[in-house]
Motif scaffolding. Structure first.
Motif, PDB file in Angstrom:
ATOM      1  N   HIS A 190       0.838  -1.212   0.000  1.00 47.03           N
ATOM      2  CA  HIS A 190       0.000   0.000   0.000  1.00 47.03           C
ATOM      3  C   HIS A 190       0.864   1.249   0.000  1.00 47.03           C
ATOM      4  O   HIS A 190       0.614   2.199  -0.754  1.00 47.03           O
ATOM      5  N   ASP A 191       1.893   1.264   0.846  1.00 40.17           N
ATOM      6  CA  ASP A 191       2.772   2.431   0.907  1.00 40.17           C
ATOM      7  C   ASP A 191       3.492   2.667  -0.419  1.00 40.17           C
ATOM      8  O   ASP A 191       3.795   3.817  -0.775  1.00 40.17           O
ATOM      9  N   ALA A 192       3.756   1.570  -1.161  1.00 35.24           N
ATOM     10  CA  ALA A 192       4.431   1.690  -2.450  1.00 35.24           C
ATOM     11  C   ALA A 192       3.464   2.029  -3.579  1.00 35.24           C
ATOM     12  O   ALA A 192       3.888   2.186  -4.731  1.00 35.24           O
ATOM     13  N   GLY A 193       2.184   2.132  -3.260  1.00 36.47           N
ATOM     14  CA  GLY A 193       1.192   2.469  -4.274  1.00 36.47           C
ATOM     15  C   GLY A 193       0.655   1.283  -5.050  1.00 36.47           C
ATOM     16  O   GLY A 193      -0.115   1.464  -6.007  1.00 36.47           O
ATOM     17  N   ASP A 194       1.021   0.064  -4.652  1.00 38.87           N
ATOM     18  CA  ASP A 194       0.533  -1.139  -5.329  1.00 38.87           C
ATOM     19  C   ASP A 194      -0.734  -1.600  -4.611  1.00 38.87           C
ATOM     20  O   ASP A 194      -0.726  -2.566  -3.840  1.00 38.87           O
ATOM     21  N   HIS A 195      -1.831  -0.920  -4.887  1.00 37.19           N
ATOM     22  CA  HIS A 195      -3.060  -1.187  -4.154  1.00 37.19           C
ATOM     23  C   HIS A 195      -3.684  -2.525  -4.534  1.00 37.19           C
ATOM     24  O   HIS A 195      -4.360  -3.158  -3.706  1.00 37.19           O
ATOM     25  N   ALA A 196      -3.463  -2.983  -5.749  1.00 36.22           N
ATOM     26  CA  ALA A 196      -4.013  -4.283  -6.156  1.00 36.22           C
ATOM     27  C   ALA A 196      -3.371  -5.409  -5.348  1.00 36.22           C
ATOM     28  O   ALA A 196      -4.063  -6.325  -4.878  1.00 36.22           O
ATOM     29  N   PRO A 216     -10.968  -9.750  16.995  1.00 29.25           N
ATOM     30  CA  PRO A 216     -10.331  -8.424  16.916  1.00 29.25           C
ATOM     31  C   PRO A 216      -9.387  -8.289  15.734  1.00 29.25           C
ATOM     32  O   PRO A 216      -9.319  -7.238  15.099  1.00 29.25           O
ATOM     33  N   GLY A 217      -8.665  -9.367  15.400  1.00 31.80           N
ATOM     34  CA  GLY A 217      -7.757  -9.303  14.266  1.00 31.80           C
ATOM     35  C   GLY A 217      -8.479  -9.163  12.943  1.00 31.80           C
ATOM     36  O   GLY A 217      -8.003  -8.481  12.026  1.00 31.80           O
ATOM     37  N   THR A 218      -9.647  -9.794  12.824  1.00 35.66           N
ATOM     38  CA  THR A 218     -10.428  -9.654  11.600  1.00 35.66           C
ATOM     39  C   THR A 218     -10.981  -8.243  11.482  1.00 35.66           C
ATOM     40  O   THR A 218     -11.005  -7.654  10.392  1.00 35.66           O
ATOM     41  N   LEU A 219     -11.387  -7.669  12.590  1.00 42.09           N
ATOM     42  CA  LEU A 219     -11.861  -6.284  12.564  1.00 42.09           C
ATOM     43  C   LEU A 219     -10.741  -5.341  12.144  1.00 42.09           C
ATOM     44  O   LEU A 219     -10.964  -4.393  11.379  1.00 42.09           O
ATOM     45  N   SER A 220      -9.529  -5.588  12.631  1.00 36.92           N
ATOM     46  CA  SER A 220      -8.413  -4.717  12.242  1.00 36.92           C
ATOM     47  C   SER A 220      -8.125  -4.849  10.756  1.00 36.92           C
ATOM     48  O   SER A 220      -7.732  -3.875  10.100  1.00 36.92           O
ATOM     49  N   GLN A 221      -8.330  -6.053  10.199  1.00 34.69           N
ATOM     50  CA  GLN A 221      -8.168  -6.224   8.763  1.00 34.69           C
ATOM     51  C   GLN A 221      -9.254  -5.481   7.983  1.00 34.69           C
ATOM     52  O   GLN A 221      -8.990  -4.896   6.925  1.00 34.69           O
ATOM     53  N   LEU A 222     -10.469  -5.514   8.485  1.00 33.17           N
ATOM     54  CA  LEU A 222     -11.549  -4.796   7.807  1.00 33.17           C
ATOM     55  C   LEU A 222     -11.273  -3.293   7.788  1.00 33.17           C
ATOM     56  O   LEU A 222     -11.647  -2.600   6.828  1.00 33.17           O
ATOM     57  N   LEU A 223     -10.600  -2.796   8.813  1.00 36.18           N
ATOM     58  CA  LEU A 223     -10.242  -1.379   8.809  1.00 36.18           C
ATOM     59  C   LEU A 223      -9.258  -1.084   7.677  1.00 36.18           C
ATOM     60  O   LEU A 223      -9.337  -0.035   7.021  1.00 36.18           O
ATOM     61  N   LEU A 224      -8.329  -2.012   7.420  1.00 36.31           N
ATOM     62  CA  LEU A 224      -7.407  -1.824   6.302  1.00 36.31           C
ATOM     63  C   LEU A 224      -8.148  -1.845   4.970  1.00 36.31           C
ATOM     64  O   LEU A 224      -7.816  -1.087   4.053  1.00 36.31           O
ATOM     65  N   LEU A 225      -9.147  -2.688   4.851  1.00 38.15           N
ATOM     66  CA  LEU A 225      -9.943  -2.692   3.627  1.00 38.15           C
ATOM     67  C   LEU A 225     -10.720  -1.384   3.486  1.00 38.15           C
ATOM     68  O   LEU A 225     -10.965  -0.929   2.364  1.00 38.15           O
ATOM     69  N   SER A 226     -11.067  -0.765   4.604  1.00 38.40           N
ATOM     70  CA  SER A 226     -11.678   0.564   4.547  1.00 38.40           C
ATOM     71  C   SER A 226     -10.713   1.582   3.946  1.00 38.40           C
ATOM     72  O   SER A 226     -11.113   2.466   3.185  1.00 38.40           O
ATOM     73  N   ARG A 230     -11.345   3.885   0.617  1.00 37.73           N
ATOM     74  CA  ARG A 230     -11.161   5.343   0.541  1.00 37.73           C
ATOM     75  C   ARG A 230     -10.195   5.696  -0.580  1.00 37.73           C
ATOM     76  O   ARG A 230     -10.433   6.643  -1.341  1.00 37.73           O
ATOM     77  N   ASP A 231      -9.113   4.948  -0.691  1.00 37.34           N
ATOM     78  CA  ASP A 231      -8.127   5.224  -1.735  1.00 37.34           C
ATOM     79  C   ASP A 231      -8.727   5.113  -3.128  1.00 37.34           C
ATOM     80  O   ASP A 231      -8.310   5.804  -4.058  1.00 37.34           O
ATOM     81  N   SER A 232      -9.692   4.199  -3.284  1.00 42.44           N
ATOM     82  CA  SER A 232     -10.305   3.993  -4.597  1.00 42.44           C
ATOM     83  C   SER A 232     -11.416   4.988  -4.894  1.00 42.44           C
ATOM     84  O   SER A 232     -12.012   4.952  -5.967  1.00 42.44           O
ATOM     85  N   ALA A 236     -18.035   6.566   0.820  1.00 43.12           N
ATOM     86  CA  ALA A 236     -19.228   6.094   1.531  1.00 43.12           C
ATOM     87  C   ALA A 236     -19.028   4.663   2.025  1.00 43.12           C
ATOM     88  O   ALA A 236     -19.364   4.327   3.175  1.00 43.12           O
ATOM     89  N   GLY A 237     -18.480   3.808   1.158  1.00 42.65           N
ATOM     90  CA  GLY A 237     -18.222   2.441   1.566  1.00 42.65           C
ATOM     91  C   GLY A 237     -17.173   2.362   2.664  1.00 42.65           C
ATOM     92  O   GLY A 237     -17.310   1.570   3.607  1.00 42.65           O
ATOM     93  N   ALA A 238     -16.141   3.187   2.552  1.00 41.98           N
ATOM     94  CA  ALA A 238     -15.085   3.204   3.561  1.00 41.98           C
ATOM     95  C   ALA A 238     -15.648   3.603   4.916  1.00 41.98           C
ATOM     96  O   ALA A 238     -15.347   2.968   5.941  1.00 41.98           O
ATOM     97  N   ARG A 239     -16.474   4.617   4.945  1.00 42.72           N
ATOM     98  CA  ARG A 239     -17.031   5.092   6.211  1.00 42.72           C
ATOM     99  C   ARG A 239     -18.019   4.079   6.796  1.00 42.72           C
ATOM    100  O   ARG A 239     -18.059   3.879   8.016  1.00 42.72           O
ATOM    101  N   ALA A 240     -18.801   3.443   5.932  1.00 41.42           N
ATOM    102  CA  ALA A 240     -19.758   2.453   6.427  1.00 41.42           C
ATOM    103  C   ALA A 240     -19.027   1.289   7.090  1.00 41.42           C
ATOM    104  O   ALA A 240     -19.413   0.828   8.182  1.00 41.42           O
ATOM    105  N   LEU A 241     -17.970   0.809   6.446  1.00 44.82           N
ATOM    106  CA  LEU A 241     -17.221  -0.313   6.993  1.00 44.82           C
ATOM    107  C   LEU A 241     -16.499   0.078   8.278  1.00 44.82           C
ATOM    108  O   LEU A 241     -16.546  -0.654   9.277  1.00 44.82           O
ATOM    109  N   ALA A 242     -15.864   1.247   8.284  1.00 44.82           N
ATOM    110  CA  ALA A 242     -15.136   1.690   9.470  1.00 44.82           C
ATOM    111  C   ALA A 242     -16.072   1.950  10.636  1.00 44.82           C
ATOM    112  O   ALA A 242     -15.712   1.720  11.807  1.00 44.82           O
TER     113      ALA A 242
END
Length: 279
Positions: A190-196, A216-226, A230-232, A236-242
Motif C-alpha cells: 500500500h505504501d508503495a502504491g501497489d493497491h491491487a 479483533p484481528g479480523t476487525l483490524s483487517q476490515l479497517l485496512l480494507l476501509s 477510501r483510496d479507490s 461512503a463504503g469506507a465510512r460504512a465499513l469503518a
C-alpha cells in the motif's frame, strides 16, 4: 489435570481452549478459566502460567490493559531453566510497551532510548537463532520485521523478515502467522502504491483470521480494507465499513482498535508509515 472431583481435563486441551477464547477476544474469560485450574503437577502448572501470560499479551494489545508483565514474571518462576515461548512473550511485551504509550502508537525511533531498541533487536535475533522449530522461527522473524519497521523505521529492511515469516507459516500450516505476515506485507504494498497487491494480501489475511475465529484481528483487517475503499474513491463504503469496525471493537472491549477506527472516520490514515506519522 483435574477441574472437579469427577472430571479430568488434559492440560493441553485446557490451554487450547483458553487460547481459542483469547483469539475471539474473550480475554477475561480465558484468564478466569486458566486461573480456576489448580494442579500439583509442576509441568502442568508451568503450561497454565505461560498460557495466562500469552492471553494477557493479547488483552493488553487490543484492550489497552497492562497485565502481561506481571503474568510473564509469575510464569518465569515455573521455568527455572528458561523457556523459549516465555522469552518470546517477554519480547512481545517489550515491543508493545515501547510502541504504545498512553494508548497511542509511537512509530519510529524518535523519543526512544537507542540502547533499548538495540537490545530489543538483539533479543529478537537470538530468539530466531535459538527457535526450537520452524514455526517459532517464523514468529521470531515476524517480530524482527515489526521491530525493524515500527521502532527503527527501516521500511526497506522489514519486508524480507515478513516474507520469511510467511514461508514458515505456509510450511507449518500456521494461519495466524500467515495472517500477520500478509497484513504487514500488504502495508508495504500500500505504501508503495501497489493497491491491487495490497488488496489481495489484505483479503487473504482477513480470510485467514476469520477462519481462525480471530475477532479483533479480523476487525483490524476490515479497517485496512476501509483504507483501500477510501483510496479507490469509495468514501461512503469506507465510512460504512469503518463505522461497523468501531462499533464491533467497542462492543468487545478492543479500545485501541475502536480508537483507530474513529480516527479513520476523522480522516486519519492508520497505515501512514513512521516518517508521516509525526514520530
Amino acid at each position: 489435570m483435574t477441574s472437579s472431583a469427577n472430571t479430568v481435563v488434559p492440560v493441553e486441551e485446557l490451554v487450547a481452549a483458553a487460547q481459542e477464547l483469547s483469539v475471539t477476544g474473550r480475554w477475561e474469560r480465558a484468564s478466569r478459566l486458566l486461573d480456576s485450574c489448580g494442579t500439583d503437577d509442576s509441568e502442568s502448572r508451568a503450561q497454565i502460567a505461560r498460557a495466562a501470560a500469552q492471553v494477557a499479551l493479547e488483552q493488553d494489545w487490543f484492550a489497552g490493559t497492562d497485565t502481561a508483565g506481571a503474568r510473564i514474571e509469575a510464569a518465569a518462576k515455573e521455568f527455572p531453566d528458561g523457556d523459549w515461548d516465555l522469552d518470546f512473550a517477554r519480547l512481545r511485551n517489550t515491543y508493545r510497551r515501547l510502541l504504545v504509550v498512553d494508548g497511542r502508537l509511537r512509530l519510529g525511533p524518535v523519543g526512544k532510548a537507542p540502547e533499548a531498541l538495540a537490545s530489543l533487536l538483539r533479543e529478537a535475533e537470538a530468539l530466531r537463532d535459538s527457535a526450537p522449530d520452524e514455526g517459532r522461527r517464523g514468529w521470531a522473524e515476524m517480530y524482527l520485521g515489526l521491530i525493524t519497521d515500527n521502532h527503527f523505521a527501516d521500511l526497506p529492511g522489514a519486508p524480507p523478515h515478513y516474507a520469511s515469516a510467511l514461508r514458515a507459516a505456509e510450511s507449518g500450516d500456521d494461519p495466524l502467522l500467515a495472517r500477520e505476515a500478509l497484513r504487514h506485507l500488504g502495508d508495504h504494498d500500500h505504501d508503495a502504491g501497489d493497491h491491487a497487491r495490497a488488496l489481495d494480501r489484505w483479503r487473504r489475511a482477513t480470510t485467514l483470521g476469520a477462519a481462525a475465529g480471530m475477532v479483533p484481528g479480523t476487525l483490524s483487517q476490515l479497517l485496512l480494507l476501509s483504507v483501500l475503499a477510501r483510496d479507490s474513491g469509495d468514501e461512503a463504503g469506507a465510512r460504512a465499513l469503518a463505522t461497523e469496525v468501531a462499533r464491533w471493537a467497542e462492543a468487545i472491549g478492543a479500545v485501541r482498535l475502536a480508537a483507530q477506527a474513529r480516527g479513520f472516520l476523522a480522516g486519519v490514515d492508520p497505515t501512514a508509515p513512521p516518517s508521516e506519522s509525526g514520530s
